[in-house]
Scaffold this motif. Structure first.
Motif, PDB file in Angstrom:
ATOM      1  N   LEU A   1      11.376   1.059 -12.807  1.00  0.00           N
ATOM      2  CA  LEU A   1       9.989   1.530 -12.842  1.00  0.00           C
ATOM      3  C   LEU A   1       9.326   1.218 -14.181  1.00  0.00           C
ATOM      4  CD1 LEU A   1      10.218   4.993 -11.080  1.00  0.00           C
ATOM      5  CD2 LEU A   1       8.866   3.055 -10.337  1.00  0.00           C
TER       6      LEU A   1
ATOM      7  N   ARG B   1      11.410   6.250  -5.884  1.00  0.00           N
ATOM      8  CA  ARG B   1      12.240   5.931  -7.051  1.00  0.00           C
ATOM      9  C   ARG B   1      12.093   6.972  -8.151  1.00  0.00           C
ATOM     10  NH1 ARG B   1      13.045   0.155  -7.446  1.00  0.00           N
ATOM     11  NH2 ARG B   1      12.631  -0.658  -5.374  1.00  0.00           N
TER      12      ARG B   1
ATOM     13  N   LEU C   1       0.978   5.826  -7.360  1.00  0.00           N
ATOM     14  CA  LEU C   1       2.165   5.023  -7.030  1.00  0.00           C
ATOM     15  C   LEU C   1       2.238   4.774  -5.527  1.00  0.00           C
ATOM     16  CD1 LEU C   1       4.819   6.949  -9.141  1.00  0.00           C
ATOM     17  CD2 LEU C   1       3.664   4.845  -9.793  1.00  0.00           C
ATOM     18  N   SER C   2       2.939   3.724  -5.160  1.00  0.00           N
ATOM     19  CA  SER C   2       3.181   3.470  -3.738  1.00  0.00           C
ATOM     20  C   SER C   2       4.309   4.381  -3.256  1.00  0.00           C
ATOM     21  CB  SER C   2       3.570   2.019  -3.539  1.00  0.00           C
ATOM     22  OG  SER C   2       4.873   1.808  -4.048  1.00  0.00           O
TER      23      SER C   2
ATOM     24  N   LEU D   1       5.483   1.737 -15.564  1.00  0.00           N
ATOM     25  CA  LEU D   1       4.718   2.701 -14.753  1.00  0.00           C
ATOM     26  C   LEU D   1       4.853   4.119 -15.300  1.00  0.00           C
ATOM     27  CD1 LEU D   1       5.721   1.451 -11.189  1.00  0.00           C
ATOM     28  CD2 LEU D   1       3.681   0.880 -12.491  1.00  0.00           C
TER      29      LEU D   1
ATOM     30  N   GLN E   1       7.616   3.494  -4.771  1.00  0.00           N
ATOM     31  CA  GLN E   1       7.716   3.848  -6.194  1.00  0.00           C
ATOM     32  C   GLN E   1       7.923   5.342  -6.362  1.00  0.00           C
ATOM     33  OE1 GLN E   1       3.978   2.171  -7.321  1.00  0.00           O
ATOM     34  NE2 GLN E   1       4.871   0.258  -8.058  1.00  0.00           N
ATOM     35  N   ARG E   2       7.223   6.132  -5.541  1.00  0.00           N
ATOM     36  CA  ARG E   2       7.389   7.585  -5.613  1.00  0.00           C
ATOM     37  C   ARG E   2       8.826   7.969  -5.308  1.00  0.00           C
ATOM     38  NH1 ARG E   2       2.449   9.694  -2.133  1.00  0.00           N
ATOM     39  NH2 ARG E   2       1.290   7.897  -2.832  1.00  0.00           N
TER      40      ARG E   2
END
Lengths: 304, 400
Positions: B157, B175, B168-169, B160, B172-173
């Protein structure tokens, strides 16, 4: 006509309605008040001059406009009666709103934590006082607080006091009345925010080692701030302009701006000064709203 | 790379020949020695008189990836929430390294959880979300900074850190949620349907990443899922739950090839079931007279079946279809079960084709075949008469 235009036209009309409402019932009356605030008091009907006479022709209207002045606003600043009223109003509003938040938050928090089926009942209990007229409820408090009222009788019966205590026409009575009357307006937005908050966030905080207090302070409270802001605004603004409660429950030694306004308008028949005081009050109350709006916009931009 | 990893993990977790593994007693692990990391003993949790978890016992060794699989309402999430401390068991013990944590408050457990919808703090940045647990642990500013950087690198990440969760997508969330739950180095990581919100492709790549992280850190993971492909992909062992009870705890292969009950056989994957009666017992071979499929030869199960009424179950991919039956070598001990019928439905699924065959008895069986060649001129069509055959070894004998 494109399909898009057909579908958006009613939507646009619907969007106009609130603006139309604001113009008709806020902006136009405010224009009248504004105009009166720039006039001079007179022994006449209406009790100020100049009065616009639309039939008198353009020249007369021009003369009337030229006669407008800022004298009333100068008076507001020069006479500390008004300044003190404003300051007292702000002070009372700040203290009351603070107490309302301290009382309202735990209640709203408790309500949001009740089992679902009890929440509706709790909500009803908060709203139920509205079934009775506001004035009647304040008069009921007078009954309770007066010399031979319920409170004194109970205290005497329990031998907690040896003679009746003076409750009515005190600062405490006024604060009591304000807090009693405005509590639902603090609780409801707070409850709405807390009830829709995802409980998993609090579980996640506890899971990551936060004690119950830290869970509240680092997660629950920051996330409830929009509700806090809404509740504070909903209480603070009308309390600043409050007239009935201080008039009925407080002593007469210090006036809130609402009382001063009433005095100027009805007792002194000085409409122009009353109007000027009202215009200034409105400007004053725009400040917290603008701050709130700015904060929200910043939050929105951060999200983007 | 992902496929290689998948293959390797399964090699590691399923040593020896499959047949040998299926013969082993269930739920004992190859290298289980001494005390398990977590021992759950007779845990019960009831909500308003309904036993959501009804006497579950299981052991998990350190470094294991265990999946709890079951239909919704089977109690798997309640069990996980008890391990996290959000629910308190009514009965039973939960020993983590020998210490009973059943009554320990959530914030005092060396256990972390990754939540179903991630439960990221919306008012905190990625960095502060990951650092949240570290700050509560009283680490120094420098230690927190290092650990956050390490976690950010682990879940890829970088760059970010200052974003808020809503910037976030979904992937990504997910992660961030993983990094946040791993940051405190929990002895046990609980994952509550962690991939349910992701689309299929992302879910598959994330499964591989989860496995890689778990192996690299040598941590113990318990994942709750209702997706059996996911459970089979990521887990060393799967605990299947039904109505609050642990129905079977086994490796994915054991679960699929040697289900303990008819319910499990039907819950995990597809299966054809023929009900019947045991007619004869020879050495290691039973003859079962079934209602729908005539007399079948079945290999004798390891756990002797007491009752005469049984169910013979067979997975669709183990049914072979052919135009003529296989040449039966009567002399051979490997007799073959033969059924005849007509193809009643064909579903082409890409890698496999699924057929429904209406047997002469009227029963419908499902068979699936791998599409091993691109141009299959021999594919079966609707209405075609076929022979369905399978060996006694491919059958599983279950109680009705």
């Amino acid at each position: 006509m494109s399909a898009r235009a057909i579908f958006t036209r009613p939507a646009r009309l619907a969007a106009i309605v609130p603006y139309l409402w604001m113009v008709l019932f806020f902006l136009v009356p405010f224009g009248f008040v504004m105009k009166i605030s720039l006039s001079q008091t007179a022994i006449a009907q209406p009790p100020y001059t100049p009065a616009f006479d639309l039939t008198a022709g353009l020249a007369a209207i021009g003369d009337a406009l030229a006669a407008l002045s800022l004298d009333n606003f100068r008076l507001l600043i020069s006479d500390d009666l008004y300044l003190l009223s404003y300051l007292r109003s702000l002070f009372v509003a700040v203290v009351s709103t603070g107490i309302l938040l301290l009382i309202g938050y735990p209640i709203a928090y408790g309500m949001a934590r009740l089992p679902r089926r009890w929440q509706g009942i709790a909500m009803m209990l908060v709203i139920v006082p509205f079934w009775t007229s506001f004035l009647i409820r304040i008069y009921a408090w007078i009954n309770i607080l007066q010399h031979d009222g319920l409170l004194n009788r109970v205290l005497l019966a329990l031998h907690l006091v040896s003679q009746p205590v003076v409750w009515l026409s005190t600062e405490s009575a006024m604060y009591l009345g304000i807090i009693y009357s405005y509590l639902p307006f603090m609780i409801l937005p707070l409850y709405a925010t807390l009830a829709k908050m995802d409980r998993a966030l609090e579980e996640a905080a506890a899971d990551l080692g936060a004690s119950p207090f830290k869970v509240f302070w680092l997660v629950t409270f920051p996330l409830s701030l929009p509700g806090v802001a809404a509740g504070v605004l909903l209480c603070f603004i009308p309390i600043v302009g409050e007239f009935v409660i201080p008039d009925l429950l407080a002593g007469s030694n210090a006036l809130m701006i609402g009382q001063t306004l009433w005095l100027e308008f009805f007792t002194n028949k000085d409409w122009p000064v009353a109007s000027a005081a009202a215009v200034f009050l409105l400007v004053l109350l725009l400040i917290p709203l603008l701050v709130y709006d700015r904060l929200q916009r910043r939050q929105f931009e951060e999200v983007k | 790379m992902m496929a290689e990893e998948l293959a390797r993990t399964h090699d590691e977790t399923e040593p020896g020949a499959p047949a040998a593994e299926l013969g082993k007693p269930e739920s004992s692990l190859p290298d289980a020695v001494g005390m398990p990391l977590l021992r759950i003993e007779g845990v019960v949790k009831a909500f308003g008189g309904v036993r959501a978890v009804d006497g579950v016992s299981l052991d998990i060794r350190a470094g294991e990836f265990l999946a709890l699989l079951g239909p919704s309402g089977c109690g798997k999430t309640t069990l996980l929430r008890m391990l996290a401390g959000f629910e308190t068991p009514d009965e039973g013990r939960m020993l983590l390294n020998g210490r009973d944590i059943a009554q320990v408050l959530p914030h005092e457990r060396p256990v972390n959880m990754m939540f179903q919808n991630y439960a990221l703090f919306p008012h905190l940045s990625v960095r502060d979300n990951i650092a949240f647990g570290l700050k509560r642990a009283g680490l120094s500013r420098a230690e927190i900074k290092d650990r956050v950087a390490e976690m950010v690198a682990l879940v890829k990440l970088k760059g970010l850190e200052k974003r808020r969760p809503d910037q976030l997508s979904g992937g990504q969330r997910q992660r961030v949620a993983l990094a946040r739950s791993l940051a405190r180095c929990p002895q046990l990581l609980l994952l509550d349907e962690p991939l349910a919100a992701l689309d299929k492709k992302l879910r598959e790549s994330t499964q591989a990443e989860l496995m890689e992280v778990q192996r690299r850190l040598g941590m113990t993971f318990i994942i709750v899922t209702h997706d059996q492909d996911e459970a089979m992909t990521v887990a060393d062992r799967i605990g299947v739950m039904n109505a609050g009870r642990l129905a079977q705890l086994a490796t994915p292969r054991q679960l699929y090839e040697a289900p303990r009950s008819r319910w499990i056989a039907e819950f995990v994957g597809d299966i054809n079931v023929f009900e019947g009666k045991i007619e004869a017992r020879e050495t290691s071979r039973l003859t079962v007279a079934t209602r729908d499929a005539g007399t079948l030869a079945v290999v004798e199960p390891r756990d002797a079946i007491g009752k005469a009424n049984v169910a013979v179950a067979i997975r669709p991919e183990k049914l072979k279809l052919s135009r003529q039956g296989p040449a039966v070598d009567v002399a051979s001990a490997h007799a073959v079960n033969r059924l005849e019928g007509v193809i009643s439905d064909v579903s082409y699924l890409g890698g496999t084709t699924s057929y429904k065959v209406k047997l002469d008895s009227g029963a419908v069986v499902r068979a699936s075949m791998s599409n091993t060649t691109r141009l299959d001129v021999d594919a079966y069509g609707l209405g075609q008469r076929v022979v369905v055959w399978f060996t006694p070894d491919d059958c599983v004998m279950l109680d009705q």
